[in-house]
Design an enzyme around this catalytic site. Structure first.
Site, PDB file in Angstrom:
ATOM      1  CB  CYS A  77      -0.939   0.007   1.198  1.00 36.41           C
ATOM      2  SG  CYS A  77      -2.078  -1.396   1.270  1.00 36.41           S
ATOM      3  CG  HIS A 136       0.811   3.307   4.646  1.00 38.65           C
ATOM      4  ND1 HIS A 136       1.232   3.121   5.947  1.00 38.65           N
ATOM      5  CD2 HIS A 136       0.360   2.092   4.231  1.00 38.65           C
ATOM      6  CE1 HIS A 136       1.051   1.862   6.293  1.00 38.65           C
ATOM      7  NE2 HIS A 136       0.535   1.211   5.277  1.00 38.65           N
TER       8      HIS A 136
END
Length: 493
Positions: A77, A136
Protein backbone atom coordinates in the site's frame (compact mmCIF):
# COMPACT_ATOMS: atom_id res chain seq x y z
CA UNK A 1 -21.95 72.66 -23.56
CA UNK A 2 -20.66 70.85 -20.50
CA UNK A 3 -22.89 67.85 -21.27
CA UNK A 4 -21.59 67.74 -24.84
CA UNK A 5 -18.00 67.71 -23.55
CA UNK A 6 -18.72 64.79 -21.18
CA UNK A 7 -20.36 62.79 -23.95
CA UNK A 8 -17.42 63.45 -26.28
CA UNK A 9 -14.93 62.28 -23.67
CA UNK A 10 -16.98 59.15 -22.96
CA UNK A 11 -17.21 58.36 -26.69
CA UNK A 12 -13.47 58.86 -27.08
CA UNK A 13 -12.79 56.52 -24.17
CA UNK A 14 -15.00 53.83 -25.70
CA UNK A 15 -13.24 54.16 -29.05
CA UNK A 16 -9.83 53.92 -27.32
CA UNK A 17 -10.87 50.82 -25.36
CA UNK A 18 -12.13 49.17 -28.52
CA UNK A 19 -8.63 49.23 -29.97
CA UNK A 20 -6.89 47.91 -26.83
CA UNK A 21 -6.30 44.13 -27.11
CA UNK A 22 -8.59 42.42 -24.61
CA UNK A 23 -7.28 39.50 -22.54
CA UNK A 24 -9.20 36.37 -23.38
CA UNK A 25 -11.16 34.93 -20.48
CA UNK A 26 -9.38 31.90 -19.05
CA UNK A 27 -11.48 28.72 -19.05
CA UNK A 28 -12.23 27.22 -15.66
CA UNK A 29 -9.73 24.48 -14.87
CA UNK A 30 -11.36 21.10 -14.34
CA UNK A 31 -11.93 19.78 -10.86
CA UNK A 32 -10.39 16.43 -9.96
CA UNK A 33 -12.20 13.70 -8.04
CA UNK A 34 -9.64 11.00 -7.23
CA UNK A 35 -10.96 7.78 -5.68
CA UNK A 36 -8.43 5.28 -4.30
CA UNK A 37 -9.63 1.77 -3.46
CA UNK A 38 -7.41 -0.44 -1.32
CA UNK A 39 -6.44 -3.95 -2.48
CA UNK A 40 -8.91 -3.98 -5.39
CA UNK A 41 -7.78 -6.30 -8.16
CA UNK A 42 -9.54 -5.90 -11.52
CA UNK A 43 -12.41 -8.13 -10.41
CA UNK A 44 -15.31 -6.01 -11.61
CA UNK A 45 -17.95 -6.75 -14.18
CA UNK A 46 -16.56 -4.01 -16.43
CA UNK A 47 -13.22 -5.87 -16.32
CA UNK A 48 -14.83 -9.10 -17.45
CA UNK A 49 -15.70 -10.84 -14.18
CA UNK A 50 -19.39 -11.78 -14.58
CA UNK A 51 -19.74 -12.89 -10.95
CA UNK A 52 -18.98 -9.57 -9.27
CA UNK A 53 -21.78 -7.06 -8.58
CA UNK A 54 -20.27 -3.64 -9.29
CA UNK A 55 -23.04 -1.59 -10.96
CA UNK A 56 -21.75 1.85 -10.02
CA UNK A 57 -18.18 1.31 -11.18
CA UNK A 58 -19.52 -0.43 -14.29
CA UNK A 59 -21.67 2.63 -15.05
CA UNK A 60 -18.68 4.91 -14.55
CA UNK A 61 -16.63 2.68 -16.87
CA UNK A 62 -19.18 3.27 -19.65
CA UNK A 63 -18.55 7.01 -19.27
CA UNK A 64 -14.77 6.67 -18.94
CA UNK A 65 -11.70 5.17 -20.51
CA UNK A 66 -10.99 1.81 -18.88
CA UNK A 67 -7.38 0.68 -18.80
CA UNK A 68 -7.04 -3.09 -18.83
CA UNK A 69 -3.27 -3.14 -18.28
CA UNK A 70 -2.30 -0.55 -15.71
CA UNK A 71 0.46 -1.63 -13.34
CA UNK A 72 1.61 -0.31 -9.99
CA UNK A 73 5.28 -0.06 -9.08
CA UNK A 74 5.01 -1.91 -5.75
CA UNK A 75 2.51 -4.51 -4.48
CA UNK A 76 2.17 -2.93 -1.05
CA UNK A 77 0.00 0.00 0.00
CA UNK A 78 2.37 2.73 1.20
CA UNK A 79 5.06 2.18 -1.42
CA UNK A 80 2.58 1.97 -4.30
CA UNK A 81 0.97 5.25 -3.25
CA UNK A 82 4.37 6.87 -2.83
CA UNK A 83 5.20 6.21 -6.49
CA UNK A 84 1.74 7.27 -7.65
CA UNK A 85 1.86 10.57 -5.76
CA UNK A 86 5.42 11.46 -6.71
CA UNK A 87 5.49 10.03 -10.25
CA UNK A 88 8.79 8.34 -9.46
CA UNK A 89 10.19 4.81 -9.55
CA UNK A 90 11.75 3.52 -6.31
CA UNK A 91 15.47 4.17 -5.89
CA UNK A 92 16.07 3.49 -2.19
CA UNK A 93 15.10 0.48 -0.03
CA UNK A 94 12.69 2.62 2.00
CA UNK A 95 10.80 3.44 -1.22
CA UNK A 96 9.37 -0.09 -1.38
CA UNK A 97 8.10 -0.11 2.23
CA UNK A 98 4.86 1.08 3.76
CA UNK A 99 6.89 3.77 5.53
CA UNK A 100 7.98 5.40 2.25
CA UNK A 101 5.80 8.50 2.61
CA UNK A 102 6.47 8.82 6.33
CA UNK A 103 10.25 8.68 5.81
CA UNK A 104 10.57 10.48 2.49
CA UNK A 105 7.86 13.16 2.63
CA UNK A 106 6.35 13.73 6.09
CA UNK A 107 8.11 16.25 8.29
CA UNK A 108 10.12 17.73 5.42
CA UNK A 109 10.15 21.50 4.77
CA UNK A 110 8.52 22.89 1.67
CA UNK A 111 10.92 23.20 -1.27
CA UNK A 112 10.66 24.39 -4.87
CA UNK A 113 9.78 20.83 -5.90
CA UNK A 114 6.22 19.75 -5.04
CA UNK A 115 5.99 16.82 -2.65
CA UNK A 116 3.15 15.21 -4.67
CA UNK A 117 0.94 15.97 -7.64
CA UNK A 118 -1.64 17.16 -5.11
CA UNK A 119 0.84 19.74 -3.85
CA UNK A 120 1.46 20.83 -7.45
CA UNK A 121 -2.28 21.34 -7.94
CA UNK A 122 -2.48 23.29 -4.70
CA UNK A 123 0.41 25.54 -5.74
CA UNK A 124 -1.53 26.35 -8.89
CA UNK A 125 -4.77 27.48 -7.32
CA UNK A 126 -6.58 24.24 -6.51
CA UNK A 127 -8.36 23.79 -3.19
CA UNK A 128 -7.28 20.34 -2.03
CA UNK A 129 -9.24 18.07 0.28
CA UNK A 130 -8.35 14.53 1.31
CA UNK A 131 -10.36 12.00 3.25
CA UNK A 132 -9.62 8.40 4.13
CA UNK A 133 -6.62 6.53 2.79
CA UNK A 134 -4.91 8.52 0.04
CA UNK A 135 -1.36 8.10 1.31
CA UNK A 136 -0.56 5.11 3.54
CA UNK A 137 -2.19 6.18 6.78
CA UNK A 138 -5.96 5.64 6.82
CA UNK A 139 -6.60 9.22 7.93
CA UNK A 140 -3.50 10.97 6.57
CA UNK A 141 -1.59 11.28 9.86
CA UNK A 142 1.55 9.50 11.04
CA UNK A 143 1.12 7.27 14.11
CA UNK A 144 1.30 3.60 15.08
CA UNK A 145 -1.51 1.06 14.92
CA UNK A 146 -2.07 1.15 18.69
CA UNK A 147 -1.24 4.81 19.31
CA UNK A 148 -3.45 7.88 19.67
CA UNK A 149 -3.86 9.93 16.49
CA UNK A 150 -1.01 12.40 16.02
CA UNK A 151 -0.93 15.89 14.49
CA UNK A 152 1.79 15.01 11.97
CA UNK A 153 0.44 14.92 8.43
CA UNK A 154 1.82 12.29 6.09
CA UNK A 155 1.64 14.85 3.25
CA UNK A 156 2.26 18.15 5.05
CA UNK A 157 2.11 20.48 2.03
CA UNK A 158 -0.54 18.79 -0.11
CA UNK A 159 -3.75 19.48 1.78
CA UNK A 160 -5.94 22.46 2.52
CA UNK A 161 -8.07 19.99 4.48
CA UNK A 162 -7.46 16.39 5.56
CA UNK A 163 -10.65 14.84 6.91
CA UNK A 164 -11.80 11.55 8.35
CA UNK A 165 -14.73 10.36 10.44
CA UNK A 166 -13.40 7.57 12.67
CA UNK A 167 -16.81 7.01 14.27
CA UNK A 168 -17.01 4.46 17.06
CA UNK A 169 -13.49 3.24 16.29
CA UNK A 170 -11.97 6.57 17.51
CA UNK A 171 -8.80 6.47 15.37
CA UNK A 172 -8.04 5.87 11.71
CA UNK A 173 -6.05 2.69 12.30
CA UNK A 174 -8.76 1.23 14.53
CA UNK A 175 -11.31 2.01 11.82
CA UNK A 176 -9.12 0.52 9.10
CA UNK A 177 -9.14 -2.85 10.84
CA UNK A 178 -12.60 -2.30 12.33
CA UNK A 179 -15.54 -4.62 12.95
CA UNK A 180 -19.19 -3.64 13.19
CA UNK A 181 -19.30 -3.70 17.01
CA UNK A 182 -16.59 -1.02 17.24
CA UNK A 183 -13.74 -3.44 17.94
CA UNK A 184 -10.63 -3.78 15.79
CA UNK A 185 -7.97 -6.34 14.93
CA UNK A 186 -5.17 -4.91 17.03
CA UNK A 187 -7.43 -4.31 20.02
CA UNK A 188 -8.38 -7.98 19.92
CA UNK A 189 -4.73 -9.08 19.60
CA UNK A 190 -5.58 -10.51 16.15
CA UNK A 191 -8.03 -13.01 17.69
CA UNK A 192 -10.55 -12.23 14.97
CA UNK A 193 -11.79 -13.71 11.71
CA UNK A 194 -10.57 -12.32 8.38
CA UNK A 195 -14.19 -11.62 7.36
CA UNK A 196 -17.49 -10.45 8.81
CA UNK A 197 -21.08 -10.18 7.57
CA UNK A 198 -23.08 -7.99 9.97
CA UNK A 199 -26.73 -7.11 9.48
CA UNK A 200 -26.07 -3.37 9.70
CA UNK A 201 -26.33 -0.21 7.63
CA UNK A 202 -23.46 0.97 5.45
CA UNK A 203 -22.47 3.58 8.05
CA UNK A 204 -21.72 0.88 10.61
CA UNK A 205 -18.47 0.26 8.73
CA UNK A 206 -15.94 3.06 8.07
CA UNK A 207 -16.33 3.40 4.30
CA UNK A 208 -19.98 4.31 4.75
CA UNK A 209 -18.94 7.22 6.95
CA UNK A 210 -16.34 8.29 4.38
CA UNK A 211 -18.96 8.29 1.61
CA UNK A 212 -21.26 10.49 3.70
CA UNK A 213 -18.38 12.85 4.46
CA UNK A 214 -17.57 13.09 0.75
CA UNK A 215 -21.18 13.84 -0.20
CA UNK A 216 -21.32 16.68 2.34
CA UNK A 217 -17.96 18.08 1.19
CA UNK A 218 -19.00 18.07 -2.48
CA UNK A 219 -22.00 20.23 -1.61
CA UNK A 220 -19.67 22.67 0.10
CA UNK A 221 -17.10 22.65 -2.72
CA UNK A 222 -19.85 23.44 -5.23
CA UNK A 223 -20.13 26.90 -3.68
CA UNK A 224 -16.42 27.74 -3.99
CA UNK A 225 -15.15 29.91 -6.86
CA UNK A 226 -12.04 27.76 -7.12
CA UNK A 227 -11.18 24.45 -8.81
CA UNK A 228 -10.83 21.60 -6.34
CA UNK A 229 -9.05 18.31 -5.89
CA UNK A 230 -10.99 15.87 -3.74
CA UNK A 231 -9.19 12.65 -2.86
CA UNK A 232 -11.24 9.85 -1.29
CA UNK A 233 -9.63 6.67 -0.01
CA UNK A 234 -11.92 3.70 0.61
CA UNK A 235 -10.62 0.82 2.75
CA UNK A 236 -12.40 -2.22 1.37
CA UNK A 237 -11.71 -4.79 0.05
CA UNK A 238 -8.58 -4.65 2.24
CA UNK A 239 -8.53 -7.26 5.03
CA UNK A 240 -10.57 -7.91 7.07
CA UNK A 241 -13.21 -8.61 4.42
CA UNK A 242 -16.04 -6.98 6.38
CA UNK A 243 -19.25 -5.77 4.76
CA UNK A 244 -22.95 -5.45 5.60
CA UNK A 245 -24.93 -8.65 5.12
CA UNK A 246 -26.89 -7.26 2.16
CA UNK A 247 -23.72 -7.26 0.05
CA UNK A 248 -22.97 -10.87 0.96
CA UNK A 249 -26.53 -11.70 -0.10
CA UNK A 250 -25.76 -10.64 -3.67
CA UNK A 251 -23.76 -13.83 -4.17
CA UNK A 252 -24.40 -17.56 -4.32
CA UNK A 253 -21.23 -18.88 -2.70
CA UNK A 254 -21.55 -22.29 -4.35
CA UNK A 255 -21.32 -20.66 -7.79
CA UNK A 256 -18.21 -18.58 -7.11
CA UNK A 257 -15.37 -19.99 -9.24
CA UNK A 258 -11.97 -20.81 -7.80
CA UNK A 259 -8.59 -19.67 -9.06
CA UNK A 260 -7.34 -20.95 -12.43
CA UNK A 261 -3.86 -21.08 -10.83
CA UNK A 262 -4.17 -23.39 -7.80
CA UNK A 263 -0.52 -24.52 -7.70
CA UNK A 264 2.89 -22.87 -7.63
CA UNK A 265 3.91 -21.99 -11.22
CA UNK A 266 6.22 -24.36 -13.04
CA UNK A 267 9.95 -23.62 -12.79
CA UNK A 268 9.46 -21.06 -10.03
CA UNK A 269 11.17 -21.02 -6.66
CA UNK A 270 8.75 -20.55 -3.70
CA UNK A 271 10.93 -17.55 -2.73
CA UNK A 272 9.08 -15.64 -5.46
CA UNK A 273 5.88 -16.11 -3.46
CA UNK A 274 5.06 -15.88 0.25
CA UNK A 275 3.27 -17.69 3.07
CA UNK A 276 0.31 -15.27 3.34
CA UNK A 277 1.48 -13.80 6.64
CA UNK A 278 -0.86 -10.80 6.54
CA UNK A 279 -3.83 -13.08 5.98
CA UNK A 280 -2.75 -15.68 8.56
CA UNK A 281 -2.45 -13.15 11.37
CA UNK A 282 -6.26 -13.25 11.61
CA UNK A 283 -6.02 -16.02 14.18
CA UNK A 284 -9.68 -17.12 14.12
CA UNK A 285 -9.69 -17.87 10.42
CA UNK A 286 -11.21 -21.22 9.50
CA UNK A 287 -7.90 -22.43 8.02
CA UNK A 288 -4.32 -21.20 7.64
CA UNK A 289 -2.91 -20.60 4.17
CA UNK A 290 0.37 -22.21 3.13
CA UNK A 291 2.48 -22.84 0.05
CA UNK A 292 2.65 -26.48 1.13
CA UNK A 293 -1.00 -27.11 0.38
CA UNK A 294 -4.01 -25.02 -0.62
CA UNK A 295 -6.88 -24.20 1.69
CA UNK A 296 -9.99 -26.29 1.10
CA UNK A 297 -12.24 -25.42 -1.83
CA UNK A 298 -15.07 -24.62 0.60
CA UNK A 299 -12.95 -22.12 2.52
CA UNK A 300 -11.51 -20.64 -0.69
CA UNK A 301 -15.07 -19.97 -1.87
CA UNK A 302 -15.99 -18.40 1.46
CA UNK A 303 -12.99 -16.07 1.27
CA UNK A 304 -13.73 -15.14 -2.32
CA UNK A 305 -17.34 -14.53 -1.30
CA UNK A 306 -16.13 -12.23 1.49
CA UNK A 307 -13.79 -10.36 -0.85
CA UNK A 308 -16.51 -9.87 -3.46
CA UNK A 309 -19.00 -8.69 -0.83
CA UNK A 310 -16.44 -6.09 0.25
CA UNK A 311 -15.99 -5.01 -3.37
CA UNK A 312 -19.75 -4.58 -3.76
CA UNK A 313 -19.91 -2.58 -0.53
CA UNK A 314 -17.24 -0.18 -1.78
CA UNK A 315 -18.93 0.01 -5.16
CA UNK A 316 -22.07 1.26 -3.41
CA UNK A 317 -20.08 3.98 -1.61
CA UNK A 318 -18.52 5.09 -4.89
CA UNK A 319 -22.02 5.28 -6.32
CA UNK A 320 -23.11 7.69 -3.56
CA UNK A 321 -20.18 9.99 -4.29
CA UNK A 322 -20.75 10.00 -8.04
CA UNK A 323 -24.46 10.68 -7.55
CA UNK A 324 -23.61 13.65 -5.34
CA UNK A 325 -21.19 15.01 -7.97
CA UNK A 326 -24.06 14.98 -10.47
CA UNK A 327 -26.54 16.46 -8.02
CA UNK A 328 -24.38 19.51 -7.28
CA UNK A 329 -23.92 20.13 -11.02
CA UNK A 330 -20.15 19.64 -11.21
CA UNK A 331 -19.88 16.39 -13.16
CA UNK A 332 -19.40 18.14 -16.51
CA UNK A 333 -16.23 19.91 -15.41
CA UNK A 334 -14.67 17.23 -13.19
CA UNK A 335 -12.02 14.67 -14.04
CA UNK A 336 -12.89 11.43 -12.24
CA UNK A 337 -10.16 8.87 -11.58
CA UNK A 338 -10.70 5.52 -9.89
CA UNK A 339 -7.46 3.74 -9.05
CA UNK A 340 -6.53 0.79 -6.87
CA UNK A 341 -3.14 0.59 -5.21
CA UNK A 342 -2.41 -3.01 -6.34
CA UNK A 343 -4.02 -6.37 -6.93
CA UNK A 344 -4.44 -9.33 -4.59
CA UNK A 345 -3.95 -13.10 -4.82
CA UNK A 346 -7.24 -14.86 -4.09
CA UNK A 347 -5.63 -18.29 -3.70
CA UNK A 348 -3.57 -17.89 -6.89
CA UNK A 349 -0.44 -20.05 -6.46
CA UNK A 350 -1.79 -20.84 -2.93
CA UNK A 351 -1.20 -17.22 -1.93
CA UNK A 352 -3.73 -15.01 -0.14
CA UNK A 353 -2.51 -11.43 -0.28
CA UNK A 354 -0.42 -9.05 -2.36
CA UNK A 355 3.39 -8.76 -1.92
CA UNK A 356 4.50 -10.52 -5.11
CA UNK A 357 5.48 -9.15 -8.51
CA UNK A 358 3.23 -11.49 -10.45
CA UNK A 359 0.44 -10.13 -12.63
CA UNK A 360 -2.25 -10.72 -10.00
CA UNK A 361 -0.53 -8.46 -7.47
CA UNK A 362 0.73 -5.57 -9.63
CA UNK A 363 -2.12 -5.14 -12.13
CA UNK A 364 -4.82 -2.86 -10.79
CA UNK A 365 -7.94 -0.90 -11.67
CA UNK A 366 -7.79 2.40 -13.55
CA UNK A 367 -10.80 4.32 -14.84
CA UNK A 368 -10.41 7.89 -16.11
CA UNK A 369 -13.40 10.09 -16.98
CA UNK A 370 -12.48 13.41 -18.58
CA UNK A 371 -14.77 16.26 -19.68
CA UNK A 372 -15.17 16.35 -23.43
CA UNK A 373 -12.87 13.43 -24.17
CA UNK A 374 -13.38 9.83 -25.23
CA UNK A 375 -15.90 7.84 -23.18
CA UNK A 376 -16.77 4.19 -22.93
CA UNK A 377 -13.45 3.13 -24.45
CA UNK A 378 -11.27 0.21 -23.41
CA UNK A 379 -7.53 0.71 -23.66
CA UNK A 380 -5.20 -2.29 -23.75
CA UNK A 381 -1.94 -0.33 -23.90
CA UNK A 382 0.56 -0.80 -21.07
CA UNK A 383 0.51 2.09 -18.59
CA UNK A 384 2.03 2.56 -15.14
CA UNK A 385 0.76 4.28 -12.03
CA UNK A 386 3.65 6.76 -12.32
CA UNK A 387 2.06 7.97 -15.57
CA UNK A 388 -0.89 9.46 -13.69
CA UNK A 389 1.03 12.48 -12.36
CA UNK A 390 2.04 13.89 -15.77
CA UNK A 391 -1.35 12.96 -17.22
CA UNK A 392 -3.26 14.94 -14.60
CA UNK A 393 -0.96 17.91 -15.06
CA UNK A 394 -1.63 17.93 -18.79
CA UNK A 395 -5.38 17.55 -18.33
CA UNK A 396 -5.40 20.44 -15.85
CA UNK A 397 -3.26 22.67 -18.06
CA UNK A 398 -0.30 22.70 -15.68
CA UNK A 399 3.41 22.12 -16.03
CA UNK A 400 4.73 18.79 -14.74
CA UNK A 401 8.03 18.80 -12.80
CA UNK A 402 11.02 17.71 -14.84
CA UNK A 403 12.10 14.87 -12.51
CA UNK A 404 9.11 12.63 -13.11
CA UNK A 405 9.65 9.09 -14.40
CA UNK A 406 6.13 8.78 -15.80
CA UNK A 407 4.74 9.68 -19.22
CA UNK A 408 1.39 11.37 -19.85
CA UNK A 409 -1.15 9.02 -21.41
CA UNK A 410 -3.60 11.79 -22.33
CA UNK A 411 -3.38 10.68 -25.98
CA UNK A 412 -5.05 7.44 -24.91
CA UNK A 413 -8.05 9.39 -23.66
CA UNK A 414 -8.82 10.78 -27.10
CA UNK A 415 -10.71 9.20 -29.97
CA UNK A 416 -8.84 7.10 -32.49
CA UNK A 417 -5.62 5.17 -32.34
CA UNK A 418 -2.79 7.24 -30.85
CA UNK A 419 0.06 7.86 -33.24
CA UNK A 420 2.66 8.78 -30.66
CA UNK A 421 2.20 6.40 -27.72
CA UNK A 422 4.54 3.73 -29.06
CA UNK A 423 5.94 0.79 -27.11
CA UNK A 424 5.60 1.26 -23.39
CA UNK A 425 6.68 -0.89 -20.45
CA UNK A 426 5.68 -0.95 -16.78
CA UNK A 427 8.12 -1.76 -13.98
CA UNK A 428 7.39 -3.22 -10.56
CA UNK A 429 9.66 -3.95 -7.60
CA UNK A 430 9.48 -6.21 -4.53
CA UNK A 431 11.13 -9.20 -2.79
CA UNK A 432 14.51 -8.12 -4.18
CA UNK A 433 13.10 -8.47 -7.67
CA UNK A 434 12.42 -6.20 -10.63
CA UNK A 435 9.82 -7.11 -13.22
CA UNK A 436 8.90 -5.48 -16.51
CA UNK A 437 5.59 -5.93 -18.30
CA UNK A 438 5.62 -5.49 -22.07
CA UNK A 439 2.80 -6.05 -24.51
CA UNK A 440 3.35 -9.81 -24.67
CA UNK A 441 5.78 -10.75 -21.89
CA UNK A 442 6.63 -10.36 -18.24
CA UNK A 443 10.35 -10.62 -17.52
CA UNK A 444 11.45 -10.79 -13.87
CA UNK A 445 14.90 -10.94 -12.35
CA UNK A 446 15.56 -11.46 -8.63
CA UNK A 447 18.69 -10.43 -6.74
CA UNK A 448 18.89 -13.51 -4.52
CA UNK A 449 20.59 -16.87 -4.09
CA UNK A 450 17.56 -19.12 -4.73
CA UNK A 451 17.34 -20.30 -8.34
CA UNK A 452 15.90 -19.64 -10.79
CA UNK A 453 16.46 -15.90 -10.54
CA UNK A 454 15.04 -15.13 -13.99
CA UNK A 455 11.39 -15.70 -14.88
CA UNK A 456 9.69 -15.18 -18.23
CA UNK A 457 5.94 -15.41 -18.82
CA UNK A 458 4.37 -15.39 -22.27
CA UNK A 459 0.95 -13.78 -21.90
CA UNK A 460 -0.06 -14.83 -25.37
CA UNK A 461 0.25 -18.49 -24.37
CA UNK A 462 -0.07 -18.28 -20.58
CA UNK A 463 -2.12 -15.26 -19.37
CA UNK A 464 -2.22 -16.55 -15.78
CA UNK A 465 1.55 -16.87 -15.52
CA UNK A 466 1.51 -20.54 -14.63
CA UNK A 467 4.80 -21.43 -16.41
CA UNK A 468 8.19 -19.77 -16.25
CA UNK A 469 9.62 -20.30 -19.74
CA UNK A 470 12.91 -18.40 -19.34
CA UNK A 471 15.06 -21.50 -19.85
CA UNK A 472 13.07 -22.53 -22.90
CA UNK A 473 13.35 -19.11 -24.57
CA UNK A 474 16.76 -17.58 -23.82
CA UNK A 475 16.52 -15.57 -27.04
CA UNK A 476 13.45 -13.75 -25.74
CA UNK A 477 15.14 -13.12 -22.40
CA UNK A 478 18.16 -11.68 -24.19
CA UNK A 479 15.97 -9.46 -26.36
CA UNK A 480 13.99 -8.14 -23.38
CA UNK A 481 16.89 -7.64 -21.00
CA UNK A 482 17.73 -4.13 -22.30
CA UNK A 483 14.10 -3.15 -21.66
CA UNK A 484 14.34 -4.60 -18.16
CA UNK A 485 17.58 -2.67 -17.57
CA UNK A 486 15.78 0.63 -18.14
CA UNK A 487 13.86 -0.05 -14.93
CA UNK A 488 16.93 -1.05 -12.92
CA UNK A 489 17.23 2.05 -10.74
CA UNK A 490 19.96 0.59 -8.53
CA UNK A 491 17.46 -0.29 -5.83
CA UNK A 492 18.90 -3.80 -5.34
CA UNK A 493 22.65 -4.29 -5.22
Amino acid sequence: MKGILVCSLAFGLLVTLAFIPQRESQPQRPNVLFICIDDLRPDLKCYGNPVVHSPNLDRLARQSVLFTRQYVTQPTCGASRYSLLTGRLPRNPVDITNEALEKQVSGKPRTDEPETFIDQLRRNGYYTVGMGKISHSPDGYVYGYNDPKSNQLELPHSWDEMLFDAGKWKTGWNAFFGYADGSNRQGQQSKVKPYEAANVADEEYPDGLTANLAVAKLKELAGRKQPFFLGIGFFKPHLPFNAPQKYWDLYDEAKIPLTPSPTIPENVNPASLHESAEFNQYALGDEQASLEKPVSDAYARKLRHAYYASVSYTDAQVGKVLAALNQVGMAENTIVVVWSDHGWHLGDYRVWGKHTIFEQAVRSVLLVKTPGMKTGAVRNEIVSSIDLYPTLMELCGLQAPARLDGKSFSVLLKKGKPADWGEHAAYSYFKRGITVRTDRYRLTRYFRAQEPTVELYDHQQDPNENRNVADAHPDVVKRLMPVWEKGNTGLFK
